[in-house]
Scaffold this active site. Structure first.
Site, PDB file in Angstrom:
ATOM      1  CG  ASP A   5      23.363 -23.609  12.487  1.00  0.00           C
ATOM      2  OD1 ASP A   5      24.513 -23.419  12.876  1.00  0.00           O
ATOM      3  OD2 ASP A   5      23.062 -24.262  11.476  1.00  0.00           O
ATOM      4  NE  ARG A  41      40.497 -26.828   9.362  1.00  0.00           N
ATOM      5  CZ  ARG A  41      41.222 -26.913   8.255  1.00  0.00           C
ATOM      6  NH1 ARG A  41      40.663 -27.282   7.113  1.00  0.00           N
ATOM      7  NH2 ARG A  41      42.512 -26.634   8.262  1.00  0.00           N
TER       8      ARG A  41
END
Lengths: 494, 494
Positions: free
Chosen positions: A264, A203
């Protein structure tokens, strides 16, 4: 009666995944154990246990011998109303010492990474601990050996699938490019060519839609392992949500914390990608790396470094990794957000005349690369399978096998964002455009997001729509619109 | 009635400082605004607002038109039962982009630091955001310009005291050395010499006791600004908790998150120390830097670097900083933990024959350095003020002015940890020893901690006590003892 036990009461409070335990400030357990608000507490029931954060009750919400448990803890313990639970101090998190050492520049070996990942899997790290670990690994501060160690640790922390085929194919796109939803098309092409491609998707992490979110607007994706196996045995491929399979459960926990932070770490990204692929039983993986000033990877040099790391770490964990670098300067297709991207996917598969040509092109490129180890001219084969309808037939069959195909429904609330003057579109800020779609409610609201009308080089007139916002809730539409108007250079018209 | 409002109900749930709002999953606000578990929600009441984390209620704990608020939020809003509150999406945290940029090696300027610190002050950062910021700054990754910017931002985020004196003195010890509780003694000496030393101290960060925790066992420390002024006007000095004064409110928030993570960023440490001193109105500060293998600062080189940064940043923010490097190889005094350290302080001030000589020595050294800018032979003056009882008289007067002196009470539960064999004490692991004291309940349990009997070079026989554990709760005693037994080399006997 155990003097350190309390009767459990279901308060019906949803705290997402972190279990919270509620205890009276004046209960004998808090007093004798020295627990206070935000203490971590091990809650024991019939041999099972969870580590929960303590919220202290100072009212009569609970009776004197009662403790409450949030939904996540309740479900994890399999509790029933009135069960007696006991409490302990959780063991100290020795492995966090490795994270502190890493902050000071020390390298983490296999033993250290395994200890950290093991403790995260067991729920011993709070959100703040996980956030500190992620921030410590961000900014290229893991070397290839450390990333390999992290990847092994993440694979070992979950289950691993085995398939009755020698070669098992997979693809992945390093995110950051809104609307780049090639996966359902690629899976349909590759499975139609007769190869095995049991695709587990994630997701959305920081984007307005993950492949699993988009696929969910076309078919059920929340399949268990047995159901996934049946789909792959019958059709050769699938597109399901990997999170329900505990293939790389730690990945899921890291993502939970990473998402609101919008960070990230490259090393963690490589480990996340490869651990999921290895755990899914893949042998061959094609990884698409879009490059652009506002894509996740911004320069050709960074893409080359990432490609090298992916190949090197892949080899170390037994995966044959092929990478391809693509244009990441602007969104792909038109839709951004689950349902809107789902409509683009359908248009390409059906061969609609107005299907987004860039999405079609990319899907064929990726599918060609996936087919390459098995077929001499993979790209041409991919093109013909898509053009002659075999991919569309295969996709329908896969959706049917996953539980039934459905039609994506875009949000009912719509507003246009228009050009302030005549000109030519000269740049697109992917990140801000993605944020607009997220503010509109994507990916949680499947119909929310935007439809993009202004690709690079397009000539637009003053007042002409640059993109159309879609939302399901008025508050979210308002919020997205406010952000879009506050940032008029998301789509630059020169 | 506002359609986006709900009636407020006090659930009496203490979630520490992060406000939590409780809303039914099926309430019209969650549905129309798209809120879900862990959403950040701005709660508005009569022009005031707090940003709260949403916990979703899936039971009948709340009525359909009710919302609950945790104690922190309730108090911050000044809410009353039944008040109508409205809800909004909080603005996006643009400043966290600076933190992300920092992860990737970019430097943070004054504007960026101010934006980050301002948002933290306003409660816009979750614990995970703050943890990521701290981890990003840890490991020497802030340069002097960045630390100066951070210090300025932290000073600007709170109030600043002004004193009717040209020179205002202060002292600080860079932590990591259990039991090193010189402050109450130094303040008594310096104030007795006629200088102004309005000392605000912190509670424990990662240690078993902060100066404020120890002082609290001797006199009230939770004074407001007016009360503190009265004490200083009368006695020239005080030792109070700085946290209630909002001098450097962000420091407090950072500490809340840092504490369970047990990390210290040098840059953030420098900014924390100097912002608190500047905000307290000091002009001259002596900073003691203990060095040892398990102290906070481990090498002479690191101490020199830190001393340089403290002086340089101090100059930039208008503080005259003097640093001194001291021996940090083992605990100071005998007690570790608030009450046990309080007893050591009293013994030194009273001139007891068995007062810990090392603590006395250090207090005189620091007091001498503080006096140096005002008196030609500061150290000799400090020695005589302590020896002739003037310091003890001054200390009693300060305690009386702060609300009344009291006697520290060590915990009733006691257990000894003994030597496994005959020999000489060759090293002490300060960090693990501190952890034992923390596990025993310090600093929350004021009487918990340990009394240390085995300084470096001491000859011990098998079975002779190395240290005595003190606790107030059996669970904590058990926990501390288990840790001590699992780590038999905390005190190394060679």
């Amino acid at each position: 009666m155990n003097h350190a036990s309390l009767r459990l009461r279901r308060l019906g409070i949803d705290t997402y995944r972190q279990p919270v335990v509620y205890m009276r400030a004046d209960c004998h357990v808090c007093r004798s154990e020295g627990f206070e608000a935000l203490s971590l507490v091990e809650v024991h029931l019939d041999g099972g246990k969870v580590i929960a954060v303590l919220n202290v009750v100072t009212s009569d919400l609970l009776a004197h011998d009662e403790a409450g448990l949030s939904e996540a803890g309740w479900v994890a313990l399999g509790a029933r109303e009135g069960d007696r639970v006991s409490f302990r101090h959780p063991p100290t998190i020795e492995s966090f010492g490795h994270v502190r050492a890493k902050m000071y520049g020390q390298r983490l070996g296999v033993a250290e990474m395994s200890a950290v990942i093991g403790d995260i899997r067991e729920g011993r790290y709070s959100d703040a601990h996980i956030a500190a670990f992620l921030a410590t690994c961000a900014g290229n501060r893991l070397d290839v050996t450390e990333v390999t160690a992290l990847t092994h640790a993440m694979i070992d922390a979950g289950d691993r699938l085995r398939w009755p085929a020698k070669q098992v194919f997979d693809k992945h796109c390093v995110g950051g490019l809104p609307g780049n939803r090639t996966t359902p098309i690629v899976v349909a092409i590759v499975a139609a060519a007769g190869l095995i491609i049991p695709k587990t998707s994630s997701r959305a992490l920081t984007s307005p839609a993950g492949t699993a979110d988009t696929m969910e607007t076309l078919a059920p994706v929340d399949l268990d392992l047995a159901a996934m196996r049946r789909v792959v045995e019958r059709e050769g491929g699938c597109v399901v949500w990997g999170g329900s399979m505990r293939l790389s459960p730690v990945d899921d926990l890291l993502i939970r914390v990473e998402k609101p932070l919008d960070i990230d770490s490259e090393g963690q990204m490589v480990a996340s990608i490869l651990s999921t692929k290895a755990a899914a039983g893949s042998t061959h993986v094609v990884i698409d790396i879009p490059v652009g000033p506002t894509a996740k990877v911004r320069t050709a040099a960074a893409a080359a470094g990432l490609a090298r790391d992916l190949s090197e770490v892949g080899r170390a964990v037994g995966l044959q990794v092929a990478t391809m670098v693509s244009d990441g300067r602007q969104p792909v297709g038109r839709g951004i957000g689950p349902a809107l991207e789902g409509l683009d996917v359908l248009a390409v598969l059906r061969g609609d005349a107005d299907a987004p040509p860039d999405l079609r092109q990319r899907a064929v490129d990726v599918a060609g690369a996936v087919l390459a180890p098995a077929f001499p001219d993979g790209r041409r084969l991919a093109e013909s399978i898509l053009a002659d309808g075999r991919a569309w037939a295969k996709f329908q069959a896969i959706c049917a096998a996953q539980g039934g195909m459905r039609e994506p429904t875009p949000g009912a609330l719509r507003r246009e964002v228009v050009a302030a003057h005549d000109g030519v579109v000269s740049s697109v800020d992917n990140r801000r455009l993605a944020r607009v779609a997220k503010l509109a409610g994507a990916p949680r609201a499947l119909g929310a997001g935007l439809r993009f009308h202004a690709p690079l080089g397009a000539r637009v007139a003053r007042g002409q729509p640059l993109y159309t916002l879609f939302a399901e809730a008025p508050g979210e539409m308002e919020y997205a619109l406010a952000y879009a108007l506050a940032h008029p250079h998301i789509v630059e018209v020169a």
